[in-house]
Enzyme design. Sequence first.
Site, PDB file in Angstrom:
ATOM      1  N   GLU A   1      76.346  40.788  44.662  1.00  0.00           N
ATOM      2  CA  GLU A   1      75.688  41.481  43.544  1.00  0.00           C
ATOM      3  C   GLU A   1      74.690  42.507  44.068  1.00  0.00           C
ATOM      4  OE1 GLU A   1      74.531  37.889  41.530  1.00  0.00           O
ATOM      5  OE2 GLU A   1      76.629  37.520  41.042  1.00  0.00           O
TER       6      GLU A   1
ATOM      7  N   HIS B   1      74.202  39.283  49.320  1.00  0.00           N
ATOM      8  CA  HIS B   1      74.988  38.777  48.190  1.00  0.00           C
ATOM      9  C   HIS B   1      75.776  39.945  47.585  1.00  0.00           C
ATOM     10  CE1 HIS B   1      76.098  37.071  44.350  1.00  0.00           C
ATOM     11  NE2 HIS B   1      75.892  35.889  44.888  1.00  0.00           N
TER      12      HIS B   1
ATOM     13  N   GLY C   1      81.261  33.896  39.425  1.00  0.00           N
ATOM     14  CA  GLY C   1      80.899  33.921  38.005  1.00  0.00           C
ATOM     15  C   GLY C   1      82.075  34.190  37.074  1.00  0.00           C
TER      16      GLY C   1
ATOM     17  N   ASN D   1      72.153  29.071  44.047  1.00  0.00           N
ATOM     18  CA  ASN D   1      71.625  30.429  43.875  1.00  0.00           C
ATOM     19  C   ASN D   1      71.354  30.618  42.385  1.00  0.00           C
ATOM     20  OD1 ASN D   1      71.095  33.144  43.778  1.00  0.00           O
ATOM     21  ND2 ASN D   1      73.199  33.797  44.231  1.00  0.00           N
TER      22      ASN D   1
ATOM     23  N   GLU E   1      82.076  34.463  50.028  1.00  0.00           N
ATOM     24  CA  GLU E   1      82.125  34.492  48.565  1.00  0.00           C
ATOM     25  C   GLU E   1      83.076  35.598  48.109  1.00  0.00           C
ATOM     26  OE1 GLU E   1      78.407  32.623  46.770  1.00  0.00           O
ATOM     27  OE2 GLU E   1      77.897  34.691  47.195  1.00  0.00           O
TER      28      GLU E   1
ATOM     29  N   SER F   1      82.510  30.241  41.811  1.00  0.00           N
ATOM     30  CA  SER F   1      82.918  29.296  40.763  1.00  0.00           C
ATOM     31  C   SER F   1      83.183  27.890  41.314  1.00  0.00           C
ATOM     32  CB  SER F   1      84.130  29.825  39.987  1.00  0.00           C
ATOM     33  OG  SER F   1      83.803  31.044  39.352  1.00  0.00           O
TER      34      SER F   1
ATOM     35  N   LYS G   1      69.937  33.076  40.941  1.00  0.00           N
ATOM     36  CA  LYS G   1      70.039  34.490  40.524  1.00  0.00           C
ATOM     37  C   LYS G   1      68.864  34.855  39.603  1.00  0.00           C
ATOM     38  CE  LYS G   1      75.004  34.131  40.870  1.00  0.00           C
ATOM     39  NZ  LYS G   1      76.273  34.805  40.648  1.00  0.00           N
TER      40      LYS G   1
HETATM   41  C1  PEP Z   1      77.079  33.111  43.720  1.00  0.00           C
HETATM   42  O1  PEP Z   1      76.683  34.042  43.040  1.00  0.00           O
HETATM   43  O2  PEP Z   1      76.620  32.956  44.852  1.00  0.00           O
HETATM   44  C2  PEP Z   1      78.099  32.231  43.143  1.00  0.00           C
HETATM   45  C3  PEP Z   1      78.832  31.538  43.955  1.00  0.00           C
HETATM   46  O3  PEP Z   1      78.201  32.214  41.760  1.00  0.00           O
HETATM   47  P1  PEP Z   1      79.164  31.293  40.862  1.00  0.00           P
HETATM   48  O4  PEP Z   1      79.129  29.909  41.461  1.00  0.00           O
HETATM   49  O5  PEP Z   1      78.563  31.336  39.509  1.00  0.00           O
HETATM   50  O6  PEP Z   1      80.518  31.891  40.944  1.00  0.00           O
END
Ligand code: PEP
Length: 251
Positions: free
Chosen positions: A98, A96, A174, A9, A168, A214, A11
């Site tokens: 976000e 997601h 992040g 992703n 997630e 992460s 973003k």
């Molecule tokens: C995401 O935003 O889907 C995600 C998993 O981000 P990160 O791997 O940076 O935590």
Amino acid sequence: MRKKIVAGNWKMNTTVPEGVELAKAVKEKSAAVPAGIGLIVAVPFTHIVPVSEVLKGSRVGLSAENCADKEKGAYTGEVSVDMLVSAGCNYTILGHSERRQYYGETDEKLVAKTRLALDAGLGVILCVGENLSQREAGNHFKVVTEQIENVLFNFTAEDLSKIIVAYEPVWAIGTGKTATSDQAEEIHACIRKVIAGKFGEKAADDVTILYGGSCKPANAKELFACPDIDGGLIGGAALKADDFIQIALSY
Ligand code: PEP
């Protein structure tokens, strides 16, 4: 048989030329990944057409990061599922955290978006996950179960076969904090159980459930070794082709 998938992703990162270079690198390095592992990149709307040109004929699937909850018309600034399909997308991410957190994405909107996406022939990567206060209050199973029920329970087992679920935990996205493999596995198993209760054991066994938060080359192997974790949705580490492919090689 459920599919193993590693999806990136991107973003709101990379300019169009940078995204094209990243896609070229992912395509080139994807040859090292065993054929049984699906690879997908989810890119900003502006990148879809040029990245689809790069990925044409390759094994790497192309996803959007969102879509409109309306079919077409006077919705300035929105991008419809038909636009995504005509631009070369195979999937879209929906829900997601976000988007839930910053753009008012509700489960109700997600039902509308998922219906439109599936009807247009797009696969859906549906994200669920609890935030830190919900986890600290011990409500993580309840929150994730409700997100699954509120969205997925509006669909059929056949629809479900075109939906990938991504768990997630918001507190791990992040932040550098990864859920332990035990924490991730117990939620993945819970999601599968909730799906089995509604759609039956076979549908639950077949659904791909990705972990996101992460995930990086250093921890992917341990996470992917869990029986109910079928791959990853990768944010930050997907911006480096080497790391993204390294994660896919962690199976
Ligand atoms: C995401 O935003 O889907 C995600 C998993 O981000 P990160 O791997 O940076 O935590």
